[in-house]
Write a protein that holds these residues in place. Sequence first.
Motif, mmCIF file in Angstrom:
data_model
loop_
_atom_site.group_PDB
_atom_site.id
_atom_site.type_symbol
_atom_site.label_atom_id
_atom_site.label_comp_id
_atom_site.label_asym_id
_atom_site.label_seq_id
_atom_site.Cartn_x
_atom_site.Cartn_y
_atom_site.Cartn_z
ATOM 1 N N SER A 1 -6.857 45.524 37.101
ATOM 2 C CA SER A 1 -6.021 44.327 37.109
ATOM 3 C C SER A 1 -5.432 44.063 35.729
ATOM 4 N N ILE A 2 -6.232 44.270 34.696
ATOM 5 C CA ILE A 2 -5.742 44.065 33.327
ATOM 6 C C ILE A 2 -4.641 45.074 33.001
ATOM 7 N N ARG A 3 -4.860 46.335 33.376
ATOM 8 C CA ARG A 3 -3.853 47.367 33.094
ATOM 9 C C ARG A 3 -2.553 47.077 33.837
ATOM 10 N N ALA A 4 -2.676 46.675 35.097
ATOM 11 C CA ALA A 4 -1.476 46.452 35.913
ATOM 12 C C ALA A 4 -0.685 45.235 35.447
ATOM 13 N N GLY A 5 -1.361 44.220 34.934
ATOM 14 C CA GLY A 5 -0.652 42.994 34.591
ATOM 15 C C GLY A 5 -0.549 42.715 33.111
ATOM 16 N N ARG A 6 -0.894 43.705 32.273
ATOM 17 C CA ARG A 6 -0.930 43.480 30.831
ATOM 18 C C ARG A 6 0.396 42.933 30.283
ATOM 19 N N GLU A 7 1.504 43.488 30.746
ATOM 20 C CA GLU A 7 2.807 43.081 30.213
ATOM 21 C C GLU A 7 3.175 41.652 30.616
ATOM 22 N N ARG A 8 2.646 41.177 31.742
ATOM 23 C CA ARG A 8 2.979 39.835 32.218
ATOM 24 C C ARG A 8 2.004 38.761 31.716
ATOM 25 N N MET A 9 0.878 39.180 31.177
ATOM 26 C CA MET A 9 -0.146 38.229 30.740
ATOM 27 C C MET A 9 0.132 37.715 29.345
ATOM 28 N N ASP A 10 -0.172 36.423 29.143
ATOM 29 C CA ASP A 10 -0.150 35.920 27.776
ATOM 30 C C ASP A 10 -1.471 36.295 27.108
ATOM 31 N N ALA A 11 -1.542 36.107 25.815
ATOM 32 C CA ALA A 11 -2.704 36.541 25.045
ATOM 33 C C ALA A 11 -3.989 35.862 25.508
ATOM 34 N N SER B 1 -7.189 37.719 27.045
ATOM 35 C CA SER B 1 -8.454 37.585 26.331
ATOM 36 C C SER B 1 -9.568 37.121 27.278
ATOM 37 N N LEU B 2 -9.238 36.188 28.181
ATOM 38 C CA LEU B 2 -10.228 35.687 29.126
ATOM 39 C C LEU B 2 -10.693 36.790 30.071
ATOM 40 N N MET B 3 -9.756 37.596 30.563
ATOM 41 C CA MET B 3 -10.110 38.682 31.474
ATOM 42 C C MET B 3 -10.925 39.749 30.759
ATOM 43 N N GLU B 4 -10.576 40.034 29.518
ATOM 44 C CA GLU B 4 -11.334 41.017 28.747
ATOM 45 C C GLU B 4 -12.744 40.520 28.461
ATOM 46 N N HIS B 5 -12.858 39.212 28.251
ATOM 47 C CA HIS B 5 -14.186 38.626 28.055
ATOM 48 C C HIS B 5 -15.033 38.813 29.318
ATOM 49 N N GLY B 6 -14.390 38.648 30.477
ATOM 50 C CA GLY B 6 -15.093 38.851 31.739
ATOM 51 C C GLY B 6 -15.592 40.278 31.898
ATOM 52 N N THR B 7 -14.770 41.248 31.514
ATOM 53 C CA THR B 7 -15.199 42.644 31.633
ATOM 54 C C THR B 7 -16.341 42.952 30.664
ATOM 55 N N GLU B 8 -16.297 42.356 29.471
ATOM 56 C CA GLU B 8 -17.379 42.569 28.505
ATOM 57 C C GLU B 8 -18.699 41.995 29.027
ATOM 58 N N THR B 9 -18.601 40.832 29.686
ATOM 59 C CA THR B 9 -19.801 40.223 30.272
ATOM 60 C C THR B 9 -20.374 41.109 31.365
ATOM 61 N N THR B 10 -19.494 41.664 32.207
ATOM 62 C CA THR B 10 -19.949 42.554 33.276
ATOM 63 C C THR B 10 -20.584 43.809 32.694
ATOM 64 N N GLU B 11 -19.997 44.349 31.627
ATOM 65 C CA GLU B 11 -20.572 45.535 30.982
ATOM 66 C C GLU B 11 -21.979 45.255 30.459
ATOM 67 N N ARG B 12 -22.166 44.061 29.874
ATOM 68 C CA ARG B 12 -23.501 43.701 29.358
ATOM 69 C C ARG B 12 -24.494 43.557 30.508
ATOM 70 N N ASP B 13 -24.029 42.983 31.621
ATOM 71 C CA ASP B 13 -24.913 42.836 32.779
ATOM 72 C C ASP B 13 -25.331 44.205 33.325
ATOM 73 N N ILE B 14 -24.400 45.151 33.337
ATOM 74 C CA ILE B 14 -24.726 46.499 33.812
ATOM 75 C C ILE B 14 -25.759 47.143 32.889
ATOM 76 N N SER B 15 -25.565 46.975 31.601
ATOM 77 C CA SER B 15 -26.522 47.521 30.636
ATOM 78 C C SER B 15 -27.904 46.895 30.811
ATOM 79 N N TRP B 16 -27.928 45.590 31.047
ATOM 80 C CA TRP B 16 -29.192 44.874 31.282
ATOM 81 C C TRP B 16 -29.891 45.403 32.536
ATOM 82 N N LEU B 17 -29.102 45.627 33.608
ATOM 83 C CA LEU B 17 -29.662 46.163 34.844
ATOM 84 C C LEU B 17 -30.186 47.580 34.646
ATOM 85 N N ASP B 18 -29.487 48.376 33.830
ATOM 86 C CA ASP B 18 -29.967 49.730 33.535
ATOM 87 C C ASP B 18 -31.371 49.689 32.936
ATOM 88 N N THR B 19 -31.600 48.710 32.059
ATOM 89 C CA THR B 19 -32.923 48.561 31.438
ATOM 90 C C THR B 19 -33.973 48.179 32.480
#
Length: 206
Positions: A161-171, A175-193
């Motif tokens: 979604s970020i890649r497809a709409g990058r040109e239409r999104m404001d900063a 930033s909010l969507m990227e924050h969401g992906t970072e949170t999901t990445e941390r959750d995946i890492s936590w689950l791996d543990t």
Amino acid sequence: MLELAILGLLKEQELHGYELKKRLTAAFGPLSSVSFGSLYPALARLEAAGAVKAVEAHQLGYAAQAPTTPMTGSMTGEAAAFRARREPKRGGRAKKVYGITERGEKLFEELLAAESASGDDDRAFNLKLAFCRYLPPDARLGLLERRRAHLVERLARARASIRAGRERMDAYTRSLMEHGTETTERDISWLDTLIATERRRGGSSK
């Protein structure tokens, strides 16, 4: 999920309705919809199903929690004070203490082990994880692995979604969507543990 939470809390100890509501709010979060209007009908359903038993507090000795009356030196006065501590107040609604039954124990196990209609439900997963210690090893591992798979799918969708709409999104939106992906990445890492820990304890992936 409300019935699961009620049974899980009562599995740990018998509780008054007010204390049960307070703990449910802590479990679901302050913005949850848990209220006496939803709690008591749920308790009534569980009681009708034989999963929960309700006993008036004074039958279990809870009336002894009333304020202590100082000793007066008068046998009559002290006898009256003793009766006041032991007897429920007339004209008021007797408090009930709720506890889980054998049928409730089985229902709790069924609800805890059941797969959610939506495995991507954050609140349902967090609640089940809070009672995860009651699951057998294979079931715990399955719960964690299913959650990880859902988060991996969520992360892939968010990145696309970020890649497809990058040109239409404001900063700010980006930033909010990227924050969401970072949170999901941390959750995946936590689950791996957590998954690695379960496997070391002897759980085996299916």
